[in-house]
Motif scaffolding. Structure first.
Motif, PDB file in Angstrom:
ATOM      1  N   ASP A   1       0.814  -1.086  -0.072  1.00 49.68           N
ATOM      2  CA  ASP A   1       0.099  -0.092   0.000  1.00 49.68           C
ATOM      3  C   ASP A   1       0.917   1.213   0.006  1.00 49.68           C
ATOM      4  N   ASN A   2       1.181   1.621  -1.291  1.00 52.96           N
ATOM      5  CA  ASN A   2       2.138   2.703  -1.255  1.00 52.96           C
ATOM      6  C   ASN A   2       1.514   3.884  -0.963  1.00 52.96           C
ATOM      7  N   PRO A   3       2.331   4.933  -0.261  1.00 51.40           N
ATOM      8  CA  PRO A   3       1.884   6.203   0.117  1.00 51.40           C
ATOM      9  C   PRO A   3       1.671   7.275  -1.310  1.00 51.40           C
ATOM     10  N   GLU A   4       0.741   8.231  -1.059  1.00 50.86           N
ATOM     11  CA  GLU A   4       0.578   9.005  -2.465  1.00 50.86           C
ATOM     12  C   GLU A   4       1.936   9.668  -3.088  1.00 50.86           C
ATOM     13  N   PHE A   5       2.976   9.924  -2.411  1.00 46.59           N
ATOM     14  CA  PHE A   5       4.145  10.597  -2.549  1.00 46.59           C
ATOM     15  C   PHE A   5       4.893   9.644  -3.375  1.00 46.59           C
ATOM     16  N   GLN A   6       4.886   8.388  -3.488  1.00 44.89           N
ATOM     17  CA  GLN A   6       5.521   7.431  -4.437  1.00 44.89           C
ATOM     18  C   GLN A   6       5.296   7.642  -5.842  1.00 44.89           C
ATOM     19  N   PRO A   7       6.217   7.374  -6.563  1.00 44.65           N
ATOM     20  CA  PRO A   7       5.799   7.351  -8.051  1.00 44.65           C
ATOM     21  C   PRO A   7       4.913   6.212  -8.665  1.00 44.65           C
ATOM     22  N   PRO A   8       4.320   6.748  -9.833  1.00 47.90           N
ATOM     23  CA  PRO A   8       3.214   5.686 -10.261  1.00 47.90           C
ATOM     24  C   PRO A   8       3.671   4.218 -10.434  1.00 47.90           C
ATOM     25  N   ASP A   9       5.058   4.305 -10.670  1.00 52.14           N
ATOM     26  CA  ASP A   9       5.528   2.710 -11.053  1.00 52.14           C
ATOM     27  C   ASP A   9       6.345   2.177  -9.891  1.00 52.14           C
ATOM     28  N   ALA A  10       6.219   2.494  -8.744  1.00 49.05           N
ATOM     29  CA  ALA A  10       6.593   1.888  -7.553  1.00 49.05           C
ATOM     30  C   ALA A  10       5.863   0.570  -7.437  1.00 49.05           C
ATOM     31  N   TYR A  11       6.396  -0.499  -7.132  1.00 42.03           N
ATOM     32  CA  TYR A  11       6.077  -1.798  -6.901  1.00 42.03           C
ATOM     33  C   TYR A  11       4.719  -1.912  -5.983  1.00 42.03           C
ATOM     34  N   ARG A  12       3.666  -2.430  -6.715  1.00 47.65           N
ATOM     35  CA  ARG A  12       2.497  -2.415  -5.701  1.00 47.65           C
ATOM     36  C   ARG A  12       1.855  -3.948  -5.700  1.00 47.65           C
ATOM     37  N   ARG A  13       2.178  -4.718  -6.646  1.00 49.72           N
ATOM     38  CA  ARG A  13       1.292  -5.902  -6.412  1.00 49.72           C
ATOM     39  C   ARG A  13       2.023  -7.171  -7.373  1.00 49.72           C
ATOM     40  N   THR A  14       1.949  -8.230  -6.975  1.00 47.55           N
ATOM     41  CA  THR A  14       2.506  -9.588  -7.611  1.00 47.55           C
ATOM     42  C   THR A  14       1.521 -10.467  -7.347  1.00 47.55           C
ATOM     43  N   ASN A  15       0.775 -11.111  -8.537  1.00 48.97           N
ATOM     44  CA  ASN A  15       0.082 -12.395  -8.527  1.00 48.97           C
ATOM     45  C   ASN A  15       0.595 -13.491  -9.131  1.00 48.97           C
ATOM     46  N   ARG A  16       1.019 -14.368  -8.575  1.00 48.45           N
ATOM     47  CA  ARG A  16       1.721 -15.786  -9.043  1.00 48.45           C
ATOM     48  C   ARG A  16       1.077 -16.802  -9.094  1.00 48.45           C
ATOM     49  N   ILE A  17       1.042 -17.778 -10.039  1.00 44.41           N
ATOM     50  CA  ILE A  17       0.774 -19.194  -9.894  1.00 44.41           C
ATOM     51  C   ILE A  17       2.127 -19.931 -10.384  1.00 44.41           C
ATOM     52  N   SER A  18       2.403 -20.751  -9.635  1.00 43.66           N
ATOM     53  CA  SER A  18       3.645 -21.605 -10.174  1.00 43.66           C
ATOM     54  C   SER A  18       3.617 -23.350  -9.705  1.00 43.66           C
ATOM     55  N   THR A  19       4.286 -24.089 -10.485  1.00 42.00           N
ATOM     56  CA  THR A  19       4.073 -25.492 -10.411  1.00 42.00           C
ATOM     57  C   THR A  19       5.556 -26.087 -10.445  1.00 42.00           C
ATOM     58  N   ASN A  20       5.759 -27.166 -10.056  1.00 41.37           N
ATOM     59  CA  ASN A  20       6.928 -27.819 -10.066  1.00 41.37           C
ATOM     60  C   ASN A  20       6.765 -29.419  -9.922  1.00 41.37           C
ATOM     61  N   VAL A  21       7.908 -30.124 -10.259  1.00 36.01           N
ATOM     62  CA  VAL A  21       7.989 -31.445 -10.016  1.00 36.01           C
ATOM     63  C   VAL A  21       9.423 -31.555  -9.364  1.00 36.01           C
ATOM     64  N   VAL A  22       9.583 -32.048  -8.323  1.00 38.43           N
ATOM     65  CA  VAL A  22      10.625 -32.359  -7.562  1.00 38.43           C
ATOM     66  C   VAL A  22      11.107 -33.858  -7.560  1.00 38.43           C
ATOM     67  N   PHE A  23      12.405 -34.301  -8.109  1.00 41.13           N
ATOM     68  CA  PHE A  23      12.773 -35.645  -7.998  1.00 41.13           C
ATOM     69  C   PHE A  23      13.971 -35.808  -7.062  1.00 41.13           C
ATOM     70  N   SER A  24      13.849 -36.693  -6.032  1.00 44.70           N
ATOM     71  CA  SER A  24      15.182 -36.796  -5.127  1.00 44.70           C
ATOM     72  C   SER A  24      15.284 -38.253  -5.226  1.00 44.70           C
ATOM     73  N   PRO A  25      16.503 -38.851  -5.806  1.00 45.06           N
ATOM     74  CA  PRO A  25      16.798 -40.243  -5.861  1.00 45.06           C
ATOM     75  C   PRO A  25      16.983 -40.632  -4.706  1.00 45.06           C
TER      76      PRO A  25
END
Length: 170
Positions: free
Chosen positions: A137-161
């Motif tokens: 939640d950025n304050p108003e004085f921060q520039p418009p390109d300041a980090y605001r949000r990430t929405n991520r979906i990830s998957t993996n497959v892990v193999f441990s012999p």
């Protein structure tokens, strides 16, 4: 460099088959230089709730995992924010005040064991699907390109012999 170490409190409750619930809190000092030699300091803090719940499927135990972190000046405890170089606080250039940034980060994931497949029953093969969101939640004085949000979906497959008993003794 902070003059006061992060103070962390934690409560942990174990459950059946590796399940658990954890609650934690942090109080921390945040320092920065508004201009060279002009060091400012503020306090930040936050809370975290995380857990793992077993999901029995046939002879296996899959898992649901989650975590929620929220607070002010806690970017070092949220992976997406820590990897961007901090973002614990910003300077208000009009007042010179150091402002801790409010942040919320959470994820929920499902981990599946694949040992019920005959071809992989002697292997440690698992996969996870995970959804996470981070918001600042950025304050108003921060520039418009300041980090605001990430929405991520990830998957993996892990193999441990599986190691042979001879290698386990080394």
């Amino acid at each position: 460099m902070n003059l006061f170490p992060d103070v962390i409190v934690r409560a942990y409750r174990g459950g059946p088959e590796g399940g658990h619930l954890q609650v934690a809190g942090v109080l921390r000092q945040i320092r920065g230089e508004a201009t060279p030699g002009d060091v400012r300091s503020e306090w930040g803090g936050g809370a975290s709730v995380s857990g793992v719940g077993p999901v029995p499927i046939k002879t296996l135990t899959d898992r649901i995992m989650f975590q929620v972190n929220a607070g002010w000046g806690i970017a070092r405890y949220i992976n997406d924010l820590n990897s961007t170089g901090g973002m614990d606080a910003v300077f208000d250039t009009t007042s010179g005040r150091l402002v801790p940034l409010p942040a919320l980060g959470w994820y929920i994931g499902y981990e599946h064991q694949w040992k019920e497949w005959k071809a992989v029953e002697t292997m440690n093969l698992r996969s996870t699907i995970l959804w996470s969101i981070v918001m600042v939640d950025n304050p108003e004085f921060q520039p418009p390109d300041a980090y605001r949000r990430t929405n991520r979906i990830s998957t993996n497959v892990v193999f441990s012999p599986r190691m042979s008993p001879e290698l386990n003794r080394l």
